[in-house]
Design an enzyme around this catalytic site. Structure first.
Site, mmCIF file in Angstrom:
data_model
loop_
_atom_site.group_PDB
_atom_site.id
_atom_site.type_symbol
_atom_site.label_atom_id
_atom_site.label_comp_id
_atom_site.label_asym_id
_atom_site.label_seq_id
_atom_site.Cartn_x
_atom_site.Cartn_y
_atom_site.Cartn_z
ATOM 1 N N HIS A 134 118.713 14.774 80.373
ATOM 2 C CA HIS A 134 119.224 16.149 80.463
ATOM 3 C C HIS A 134 118.218 17.091 79.821
ATOM 4 C CE1 HIS A 134 122.158 19.342 80.753
ATOM 5 N NE2 HIS A 134 121.895 19.659 79.501
ATOM 6 N N ASP A 166 128.891 8.584 80.366
ATOM 7 C CA ASP A 166 130.320 8.246 80.301
ATOM 8 C C ASP A 166 131.055 9.126 81.309
ATOM 9 O OD1 ASP A 166 130.641 10.721 79.138
ATOM 10 O OD2 ASP A 166 131.240 9.959 77.169
HETATM 11 C C1 GRF Z 1 115.089 17.187 85.069
HETATM 12 O O1 GRF Z 1 114.790 18.239 84.185
HETATM 13 C C2 GRF Z 1 116.474 16.656 84.839
HETATM 14 O O2 GRF Z 1 116.833 16.579 83.509
HETATM 15 C C3 GRF Z 1 117.292 17.674 85.551
HETATM 16 O O3 GRF Z 1 116.582 17.924 86.741
HETATM 17 C C4 GRF Z 1 115.213 17.687 86.505
HETATM 18 C C5 GRF Z 1 114.750 16.666 87.503
HETATM 19 O O4 GRF Z 1 113.365 16.686 87.628
HETATM 20 N N1 GRF Z 1 118.640 17.220 85.781
HETATM 21 P P1 GRF Z 1 112.603 15.648 88.554
HETATM 22 O O5 GRF Z 1 113.337 15.542 89.873
HETATM 23 O O6 GRF Z 1 112.553 14.334 87.832
HETATM 24 O O7 GRF Z 1 111.232 16.236 88.716
#
Ligand code: GRF
Length: 226
Positions: A134, A166
């Site tokens: 995240h 979760d």
């Molecule tokens: C990441 O920052 C992830 O945490 C968020 O979306 C982005 C995905 O990046 N949920 P990528 O597709 O791995 O370049």
């Protein structure tokens, strides 16, 4: 791509959470994506070194035509697409996704920019071995807009979190975090890009440490390594 996986995983239920030790030569990873797949690419690149301790055995998506799937294909990793729209109800999609992922016999399932919340069938099947990344320091700024929300709040430091999934939205036990400074002239794009640099490094470090050393979950506390 799959290979070097000749010993079985041992999972024991100690205390109030599972403890997992990957007893294979290399832990088997299934990675779920919905977009650009730069976190996936970081994992694929890390897995090229056998000493990393893991191998990406499949990449799954909830939609076709994304760069994340193209990255997997270029690396010779099997892919699959499980679309919600192809199922009569969300629960059926959840069961189908769980079955498809399980067929690859993963030690660890990694949600890397996968933009769908899974349901009980998936969570039950992969409890204690389904992780997510995240782009904020949880529990701050959970949800779809972690970077925008951090910027709007005016924090001076944000970051990224790798956590056990979760049933809630970004509420599972934290495995690892890294801090990232917010600059006065940041917009969402510049801040997200700086966060993603940290996020890729954190994900690679965390997955590798879990693959090589195992992990345990006791309530909200996750311990990586012995
Ligand atoms: C990441 O920052 C992830 O945490 C968020 O979306 C982005 C995905 O990046 N949920 P990528 O597709 O791995 O370049």
């Amino acid at each position: 791509m799959a290979g070097g996986t000749d010993l079985a995983i041992a999972v024991s239920g100690e205390g109030d959470g599972p403890a997992a030790m990957v007893g294979r030569m290399r832990a088997r990873l299934v990675v779920l994506v919905s977009g650009a797949g730069t976190n996936l690419q970081a994992l694929i690149d890390a897995c090229a070194d056998r000493s990393y301790g893991a191998t990406v055995v499949a990449v799954g998506a909830d939609r076709p035509g994304i760069e994340g799937l193209a990255r997997a294909e270029r690396a010779g990793v099997p892919t699959f697409v499980t679309r919600v729209a192809d199922h009569p109800a969300r629960a059926a999609w959840d069961r189908a996704l769980a079955e498809t992922v399980a067929a690859f016999d993963p030690d660890l399932v990694v949600s890397a920019g996968f933009m769908k919340l899974v349901g009980p069938a998936f969570l039950d099947r992969f409890e204690g071995r389904f992780i997510n990344t995240h782009p904020a320091l949880l529990p701050a700024f959970a949800g779809m807009h972690g970077v925008q929300d951090a910027l709007d709040y005016g924090v001076k430091v944000t970051g990224c979190t790798v956590f056990m999934v979760d049933a809630g939205t970004d509420t599972g036990p934290v495995i690892a975090q890294a801090a990232v400074p917010v600059r006065d002239d940041d917009d969402v794009a510049t801040l997200h890009e700086r966060v993603k640099v940290a996020e890729r490094a954190l994900l690679v470090d965390t997955v590798g440490a879990m693959a090589r050393g195992g992990w345990s979950v006791q309530g909200r506390k996750v311990k990586v390594g012995r």
